[in-house]
Design a protein around this motif. Structure first.
Motif, PDB file in Angstrom:
ATOM      1  N   GLY A 686       0.893  -1.247  -0.065  1.00  0.00           N
ATOM      2  CA  GLY A 686       0.031   0.109  -0.109  1.00  0.00           C
ATOM      3  C   GLY A 686       0.930   1.224   0.135  1.00  0.00           C
ATOM      4  O   GLY A 686       0.253   2.306  -0.186  1.00  0.00           O
ATOM      5  N   GLY A 687       2.159   1.160   0.325  1.00  0.00           N
ATOM      6  CA  GLY A 687       2.883   2.255   0.305  1.00  0.00           C
ATOM      7  C   GLY A 687       2.648   3.164   1.366  1.00  0.00           C
ATOM      8  O   GLY A 687       2.254   2.975   2.344  1.00  0.00           O
ATOM      9  N   GLY A 688       3.204   4.487   1.039  1.00  0.00           N
ATOM     10  CA  GLY A 688       3.002   5.326   2.330  1.00  0.00           C
ATOM     11  C   GLY A 688       3.762   6.564   2.140  1.00  0.00           C
ATOM     12  O   GLY A 688       4.295   7.047   1.047  1.00  0.00           O
ATOM     13  N   SER A 689       3.860   7.453   3.271  1.00  0.00           N
ATOM     14  CA  SER A 689       4.593   8.535   3.160  1.00  0.00           C
ATOM     15  C   SER A 689       5.373   8.947   4.711  1.00  0.00           C
ATOM     16  O   SER A 689       5.083   8.667   5.591  1.00  0.00           O
ATOM     17  CB  SER A 689       3.542   9.704   2.797  1.00  0.00           C
ATOM     18  OG  SER A 689       2.639   9.959   4.108  1.00  0.00           O
ATOM     19  N   ILE A 690       6.559   9.637   4.291  1.00  0.00           N
ATOM     20  CA  ILE A 690       7.185   9.967   5.451  1.00  0.00           C
ATOM     21  C   ILE A 690       7.477  11.763   5.391  1.00  0.00           C
ATOM     22  O   ILE A 690       7.949  12.359   4.446  1.00  0.00           O
ATOM     23  CB  ILE A 690       8.632   9.540   5.297  1.00  0.00           C
ATOM     24  CG1 ILE A 690       8.656   8.011   5.313  1.00  0.00           C
ATOM     25  CG2 ILE A 690       9.723   9.922   6.409  1.00  0.00           C
ATOM     26  CD1 ILE A 690       9.908   7.284   5.080  1.00  0.00           C
ATOM     27  N   LEU A 691       6.693  12.324   6.392  1.00  0.00           N
ATOM     28  CA  LEU A 691       6.732  13.874   6.428  1.00  0.00           C
ATOM     29  C   LEU A 691       8.184  14.190   7.234  1.00  0.00           C
ATOM     30  O   LEU A 691       8.184  14.297   8.546  1.00  0.00           O
ATOM     31  CB  LEU A 691       5.694  14.512   7.144  1.00  0.00           C
ATOM     32  CG  LEU A 691       4.328  14.148   6.352  1.00  0.00           C
ATOM     33  CD1 LEU A 691       3.104  14.850   7.095  1.00  0.00           C
ATOM     34  CD2 LEU A 691       4.403  14.429   5.072  1.00  0.00           C
ATOM     35  N   GLY A 692       9.277  13.913   6.587  1.00  0.00           N
ATOM     36  CA  GLY A 692      10.464  14.108   7.158  1.00  0.00           C
ATOM     37  C   GLY A 692      11.467  13.664   6.269  1.00  0.00           C
ATOM     38  O   GLY A 692      11.267  13.348   5.205  1.00  0.00           O
ATOM     39  N   ASN A 693      12.815  13.726   6.796  1.00  0.00           N
ATOM     40  CA  ASN A 693      13.907  12.908   5.858  1.00  0.00           C
ATOM     41  C   ASN A 693      14.047  11.472   6.126  1.00  0.00           C
ATOM     42  O   ASN A 693      13.732  11.031   7.174  1.00  0.00           O
ATOM     43  CB  ASN A 693      15.136  13.748   6.374  1.00  0.00           C
ATOM     44  CG  ASN A 693      15.258  15.151   6.098  1.00  0.00           C
ATOM     45  OD1 ASN A 693      14.696  15.687   5.372  1.00  0.00           O
ATOM     46  ND2 ASN A 693      15.796  15.829   7.177  1.00  0.00           N
ATOM     47  N   LEU A 694      14.592  10.885   5.015  1.00  0.00           N
ATOM     48  CA  LEU A 694      14.745   9.354   5.103  1.00  0.00           C
ATOM     49  C   LEU A 694      16.274   9.247   4.628  1.00  0.00           C
ATOM     50  O   LEU A 694      16.625   9.436   3.684  1.00  0.00           O
ATOM     51  CB  LEU A 694      13.996   8.630   4.057  1.00  0.00           C
ATOM     52  CG  LEU A 694      14.135   7.187   3.667  1.00  0.00           C
ATOM     53  CD1 LEU A 694      14.031   6.424   5.210  1.00  0.00           C
ATOM     54  CD2 LEU A 694      13.307   6.478   2.715  1.00  0.00           C
ATOM     55  N   THR A 695      16.866   8.433   5.623  1.00  0.00           N
ATOM     56  CA  THR A 695      18.088   7.932   5.526  1.00  0.00           C
ATOM     57  C   THR A 695      18.289   6.942   5.415  1.00  0.00           C
ATOM     58  O   THR A 695      18.187   5.886   6.561  1.00  0.00           O
ATOM     59  CB  THR A 695      19.331   8.873   6.324  1.00  0.00           C
ATOM     60  OG1 THR A 695      19.144  10.070   6.228  1.00  0.00           O
ATOM     61  CG2 THR A 695      20.556   8.372   6.237  1.00  0.00           C
ATOM     62  N   LEU A 696      18.731   6.187   4.446  1.00  0.00           N
ATOM     63  CA  LEU A 696      19.168   4.527   4.265  1.00  0.00           C
ATOM     64  C   LEU A 696      20.531   4.191   4.197  1.00  0.00           C
ATOM     65  O   LEU A 696      21.171   4.551   3.075  1.00  0.00           O
ATOM     66  CB  LEU A 696      18.427   3.884   3.015  1.00  0.00           C
ATOM     67  CG  LEU A 696      16.765   4.008   3.151  1.00  0.00           C
ATOM     68  CD1 LEU A 696      16.237   3.349   1.915  1.00  0.00           C
ATOM     69  CD2 LEU A 696      16.083   3.216   4.602  1.00  0.00           C
ATOM     70  N   GLY A 697      20.986   4.036   5.128  1.00  0.00           N
ATOM     71  CA  GLY A 697      22.474   3.901   5.150  1.00  0.00           C
ATOM     72  C   GLY A 697      23.140   2.737   4.507  1.00  0.00           C
ATOM     73  O   GLY A 697      22.313   1.769   4.064  1.00  0.00           O
ATOM     74  N   GLU A 698      24.407   2.645   4.204  1.00  0.00           N
ATOM     75  CA  GLU A 698      24.949   1.319   3.397  1.00  0.00           C
ATOM     76  C   GLU A 698      24.619   0.197   4.610  1.00  0.00           C
ATOM     77  O   GLU A 698      25.100  -0.896   3.710  1.00  0.00           O
ATOM     78  CB  GLU A 698      26.383   1.658   3.305  1.00  0.00           C
ATOM     79  CG  GLU A 698      26.570   2.770   2.347  1.00  0.00           C
ATOM     80  CD  GLU A 698      27.929   2.918   1.756  1.00  0.00           C
ATOM     81  OE1 GLU A 698      28.832   2.215   2.285  1.00  0.00           O
ATOM     82  OE2 GLU A 698      28.350   3.792   0.959  1.00  0.00           O
ATOM     83  N   GLY A 699      24.566   0.308   5.544  1.00  0.00           N
ATOM     84  CA  GLY A 699      24.246  -0.934   6.405  1.00  0.00           C
ATOM     85  C   GLY A 699      22.596  -1.299   6.479  1.00  0.00           C
ATOM     86  O   GLY A 699      22.318  -2.310   7.125  1.00  0.00           O
ATOM     87  N   ALA A 700      22.018  -0.586   5.849  1.00  0.00           N
ATOM     88  CA  ALA A 700      20.547  -0.973   5.916  1.00  0.00           C
ATOM     89  C   ALA A 700      20.033  -1.752   4.979  1.00  0.00           C
ATOM     90  O   ALA A 700      20.616  -2.240   3.775  1.00  0.00           O
ATOM     91  CB  ALA A 700      19.837   0.480   5.842  1.00  0.00           C
TER      92      ALA A 700
END
Length: 827
Positions: A686-700
C-alpha cells in the motif's frame, strides 16, 4: 463494551511486511498423499500426487499433506526431517521411523472429528490444531494420541521445545497413552500447551507413569488443560508426578479417577507466573469429606493452608464443553487431601458476619436483596460496611443501595475479589487498604468474554492487580494511589472511570495471554459530553508480554480528547505491545471528535530484546504523538507504524544503528525523520509517506513490495508512474541492500518507487529482486526514483523450453552508485 479490533486490523495491514526480509529463503517443497500405492510407505512414489515421493532430506524443507483419506501411513525413511506433517478430516495412524518434525498439524474442516494415532517417535514438533471457524461447533473435536509406539522426543539441540496451540482445551487434545506415550528429553527442554488439553492416561496400561520426563518443563498457557485420566486398571494408588510445571495463563488442572476403589494422584509443583491462573478440578473438594480413595491434586512442598492466594482457584463441579461451568472458588490446601475449596472451611456465606480472616463465597441472594426484588435470586445487598480477606462472588449484582435511595454507598474492605462470568455489576466501594490486592474477572475463554461493571470507588495504597480473561469496565474515579497492574484480560476505563492518582502502571505479563488497558476518551452519560483525564499526566507505563494500550474517540462524534502520559517503557524479551488510537464509532467520527495520545517518551529498557511494538492510528485526526527525542531501535527490537483512514503517528525521529538486527515496518506513513544506518526497513504494497527526511545507510536492508500493475484482465487503481510507493517530504539518502518483491506475481514494467521534495544523496547499494532483474533510475529534475523490472534470463530459457515448473530465481547483485542527472542503475 466493544472489543478493540487491533489484532485483526494490524494483521491485515502488516502481514506482507512481516513476511518481508532483506533476503529470501529457499521455497518449501509440498507433497500430497493419495495412498494409491501398493503399501503405506512414504518412499513409494505412487502414494503421492505426480508420483513424486519425499526424500526426508533436512535441506529440502518438505511439507507432507494428508487430507480426507483415513488410514495408516508409514515413514520408512531413515533420518528423515520434515518441515510439516499435515493431517486433515479423518482418522489416521502415523508409524515407522523416528523423524524430526518442525510442525505437526491436525486440521478439522469438513468433518466433526479428526484423530491421529502416532506410533513413531517425533522429535521437536510444534503441534497446531487448525479449525474452520465458520463451521466448528461444540461437538467437533480433534484428538492426537501418542503411545502406540511413539513419543515426543526432544533432542537437547537448540530448538529443544515442544508446543501445541489449538482452538480450545475441550476440542483439541494431545493424549499420552499406551506403554510409550511420553514427552522425553535428552537435556533441559520446554513443553508449551495453549488452547489444548494435554491428557495423561494411566488406566489403559496399569502402572505406567512418568509420561513427562523430569528434564521437561511444562508451561500451561491460556486456554489449556492438564488432565490425568485413570480408569481403574492401576495399582491401589496411582501417582503421576510432573517435576517442572508453571502455569502462565488460565489453565485447568484436572484429575479424573475411578470412584471408591483407588487413589488417583497428580503431583505437581505450585508454580504460577504473575499472569497465571490455576483452576484445580478434583472431586475431593470439601475438608469434611470422609477420608478414602479419591482423585487428588497434590502440590509439592506445600504445607497446610486455608488460602492459596488469588491465582489458585478450586472448581466446585465438573467442567465440560457445552454443559456449563462450575463455580469458581478460592483454593485451600490440606496435606492429606490436596487442593480443596477455601470456601468450605466453615466460612460464613454472609458478609455481615464475616471477619478480616474469612474467605467468603456468595452464590445466591440474601434477604436484603430479595426484599428489594423477590425475583433477584442471585443478587446480594451489602447493608453496611464489611471486611473480609477474600470474596468469590458468583452472583449477578453486588450492591449497597438502589438508584435514588439516600445515604452513602457501603464499603467492602478486602484483599482479593473474584468475579465470575455470571457477575453483571459491583456497586459498592472496594478498599484494598495497604494490601497487595487483586480483582480477577475469570471465565473459561470458550464461554465468551464476560463483562462486569464496577461503578464505585476503588481505594488502596499498595498495588492492585487486575487479571483474568473477562472485561472489567470501571466507571468511577478511583482514589487508589498505589501501583496498577493489568496481568491478563481487559481493563476498560469508561464513563467517569479513571486511575488518575497512580504513578506506575504495569501492563502485561510473560506468556501469550493478552493484557489490555482501553480508555474511552469522553463520558457521554450526562446531558453533554465531558472529557475525562483517565491517567495521571506523568504516569510511567511499563509494558511486557502481550499487551495493548488503546484510546477511543468520542462515540457520539462531538468532543475531541487528549490523553497525556509521562513515558512508556518496553521491557522483557520477545514482548509484543500495541499503542492504538481509533474511532469510537466509524459512522459518527470526524476530525472534530478526534482522540490523541501525548506520550512523553517511548523507550526500550535493557531487558527488551526481539520485542515487537506497534503504533497504530485509525480514523481522521486520531493521533499518536511521541515526544522525548528519537526512538532508538536495537537488540533486535521491531517497530511497526500504521496510519489508516486519516490517522497520524508523529515522532521526533526513529533511528537504527549500523550493524543492528532491529526492524522498522511502515504501513500508511509517519511524521518524523528516519535515520536507518542498519537493520531492516519494510514498506508494504500500500506504500505510504514520510513527512521528514529518510536516510538509508549502507548497512540498511530495505524491502519494497511492488503492487500489481493494471492490465486488461486485472484493472488496478495504481498508476505506476504517477503515484509513488513512498513519498518523502524531505531529503532522501539512498543506500544499502534493497530487495524488491511483487506480491501479485512477477510483472515487467516500471514503478515510481520514491518521490522526495528535498535533496538526493546516493550511497553504494545492492539490489535483489524476486523472479527478475531490476534497475533503478534516478531523475533528480523531478525528484523521483523509478524501478524497472525485466525477467531473469533463466526465465526466458524456461519459457523457450516449455518448462512447466515455477521458476524461483534470484537476481544477481551488482554494486551501483548514482551521479547527478538522469541515470539508469543496473542491478
Amino acid at each position: 463494551m466493544k472489543k478493540t479490533l487491533l489484532t485483526n486490523r494490524l494483521s491485515a495491514a502488516v502481514a506482507i511486511l512481516l513476511l518481508a526480509g532483506p533476503s529470501m529463503a529457499f521455497a518449501d517443497s509440498y507433497f500430497n498423499w493419495t495412498g494409491a500405492g501398493a503399501n503405506d510407505d512414504f518412499s513409494t512414489a505412487e502414494n503421492w500426487v505426480w508420483n513424486q515421493a519425499p526424500s526426508g532430506d533436512p535441506q529440502a524443507y518438505e511439507r507432507l499433506f494428508f487430507a480426507g483419506s483415513s488410514g495408516s501411513v508409514n515413514n520408512d525413511l531413515l533420518g528423515a526431517a520434515y518441515q510439516e506433517l499435515f493431517f486433515e478430516d479423518g482418522d489416521y495412524g502415523y508409524f515407522g521411523n523416528a523423524a524430526d518434525v518442525a510442525q505437526l498439524t491436525l486440521s478439522l474442516r469438513n468433518s466433526d472429528s479428526s484423530s491421529l494415532w502416532v506410533g513413531a517417535d517425533i522429535r521437536g514438533a510444534d503441534i497446531f490444531f487448525d479449525y474452520d471457524d465458520f463451521r466448528v461447533d461444540q461437538s467437533a473435536s480433534a484428538n492426537l494420541h501418542f503411545g502406540v509406539g511413539g513419543e515426543i522426543h526432544l533432542t537437547g539441540e537448540a530448538a529443544n521445545r515442544f508446543s501445541t496451540y489449538g482452538y480450545g482445551a475441550f476440542q483439541s487434545r494431545v493424549v499420552l497413552a499406551g506403554p510409550n506415550g511420553r514427552i522425553v528429553a535428552d537435556g533441559p527442554a520446554e513443553a508449551w500447551i495453549g488452547g489444548a488439553t494435554l491428557g495423561l492416561n494411566g488406566g489403559d496400561q496399569p502402572g505406567v507413569s512418568g509420561r513427562i520426563g523430569s528434564n521437561v518443563h511444562v508451561y500451561l498457557d491460556h486456554g489449556s488443560q492438564l488432565k490425568l485420566n485413570a480408569f481403574g486398571g492401576e495399582a491401589d494408588t496411582f501417582t503421576e508426578t510432573i517435576s517442572q510445571l508453571t502455569v502462565v495463563g488460565s489453565a485447568i488442572i484436572n484429575v479424573d479417577g475411578p470412584s471408591g476403589a483407588h487413589d488417583t494422584i497428580l503431583s505437581i509443583p505450585p508454580d504460577i507466573s504473575p499472569g497465571g491462573l490455576a483452576l484445580y478440578n478434583a472431586s475431593n473438594g470439601e475438608l469434611g469429606a470422609a477420608v478414602g480413595p479419591a482423585p487428588r491434586i497434590m502440590l509439592q512442598g506445600q504445607g497446610d493452608s486455608a488460602f492459596l492466594g488469588a491465582q489458585q482457584f478450586y472448581l466446585n463441579g465438573n467442567v465440560n464443553w457445552g454443559g456449563g461451568f462450575a463455580p469458581y472458588e478460592f483454593a485451600a490446601y490440606d496435606t492429606t487431601r490436596g487442593v480443596i475449596s477455601a470456601t468450605t472451611l466453615s466460612n460464613p456465606a454472609d458478609l455481615s458476619t464475616a471477619t478480616s480472616s474469612d474467605v467468603v463465597q456468595i452464590d445466591t441472594a440474601n434477604p436484603a436483596a430479595l426484599a428489594d426484588d423477590p425475583e433477584a435470586t442471585r443478587d446480594y445487598k451489602l447493608t453496611g460496611n464489611a471486611t473480609v480477606k477474600a470474596l468469590a462472588f458468583n452472583g449477578d449484582l453486588l450492591y449497597s443501595k438502589l438508584e435514588g435511595e439516600p445515604g452513602p454507598v457501603a464499603t467492602l474492605s478486602l484483599e482479593h475479589l473474584l468475579l465470575t462470568h455470571d457477575t453483571a455489576a459491583v456497586v459498592v466501594n472496594l478498599d484494598f487498604g495497604a494490601a497487595a490486592g487483586s480483582i480477577t474477572t475469570e471465565n473459561w475463554f470458550l464461554n465468551g468474554y464476560p463483562e462486569v461493571d464496577v461503578v464505585a470507588d476503588i481505594a488502596g495504597t499498595n498495588s492492585l492487580t487486575v487479571r483474568g480473561y473477562g472485561e472489567l469496565n470501571y466507571r468511577a474515579a478511583a482514589s487508589f494511589s498505589g501501583e496498577l497492574v493489568v496481568a491478563g484480560g481487559y481493563l476498560n476505563l469508561a464513563d467517569a472511570g479513571s486511575f488518575a492518582n497512580v504513578d506506575t502502571v504495569r501492563l502485561g505479563v510473560p506468556g501469550q495471554i493478552l493484557s489490555s488497558l482501553e480508555l474511552y476518551g469522553v463520558d457521554n452519560t450526562g446531558p453533554s459530553p465531558v472529557t475525562v483525564d483517565r491517567l495521571k499526566d506523568d504516569v510511567q507505563i511499563v509494558v511486557q508480554g502481550n499487551s495493548e494500550l488503546s484510546l477511543e474517540s468520542d462515540a457520539a462524534g462531538v468532543t475531541a480528547t487528549t490523553e497525556v502520559v509521562g513515558s512508556i517503557v518496553v521491557s522483557g524479551p520477545r514482548s509484543s505491545f500495541s499503542l492504538v488510537v481509533q474511532a469510537g464509532d466509524l459512522d459518527t467520527h470526524s476530525a472534530a471528535s478526534a482522540a490523541s495520545w501525548e506520550v512523553g517518551s517511548l523507550s526500550f529498557d535493557g531487558s527488551a530484546s526481539e520485542a515487537s511494538v506497534a503504533l497504530a492510528a485509525f480514523g481522521e485526526g486520531n493521533t499518536i504523538r511521541i515526544n522525548g527525542g528519537p526512538i532508538l531501535l536495537e537488540n533486535g527490537n521491531v517497530l511497526t507504524i500504521t496510519q489508516m483512514d486519516g490517522g497520524r503517528v508523529i515522532t521526533q525521529g526513529i533511528g537504527i544503528a549500523e550493524g543492528s538486527t532491529s526492524s522498522l515496518y511502515l504501513h500508511g506513513g509517519i511524521e518524523g525523520d528516519l535515520d536507518l544506518q542498519g537493520g531492516h526497513f519494510g514498506v508494504g504494497e500500500g506504500g505510504g509517506s514520510i513527512l521528514g527526511n529518510l536516510t538509508l545507510g549502507e548497512g540498511a536492508h530495505t524491502t519494497l513490495w511492488l503492487p500489481a500493475l493494471a492490465d486488461e484482465d486485472s484493472p488496478s487503481p495504481f498508476s505506476s508512474l504517477e503515484t509513488p510507493l513512498l513519498f518523502i517530504d524531505g531529503n532522501l539518502v539512498l543506500g544499502g541492500a534493497i530487495y524488491l518483491g511483487q506480491s501479485g506475481g512477477f510483472q515487467t514494467g516500471s514503478w515510481l518507487a520514491f518521490q522526495y521534495t528535498g535533496d538526493f544523496t546516493a550511497l553504494a547499494w545492492t539490489i535483489n529482486g524476486m523472479d527478475g532483474e531490476y534497475t533503478l533510475t534516478v531523475d533528480e529534475a523531478t525528484h523521483s526514483v523509478y524501478v524497472n523490472a525485466v525477467p531473469e534470463p533463466s526465465t526466458y530459457l524456461l519459457v523457450a523450453l516449455g518448462g512447466a515448473a515455477l521458476a524461483f530465481g534470484f537476481s544477481r547483485r551488482r554494486m551501483a552508485a548514482a551521479s547527478s542527472g538522469q541515470q539508469g542503475l543496473v542491478a
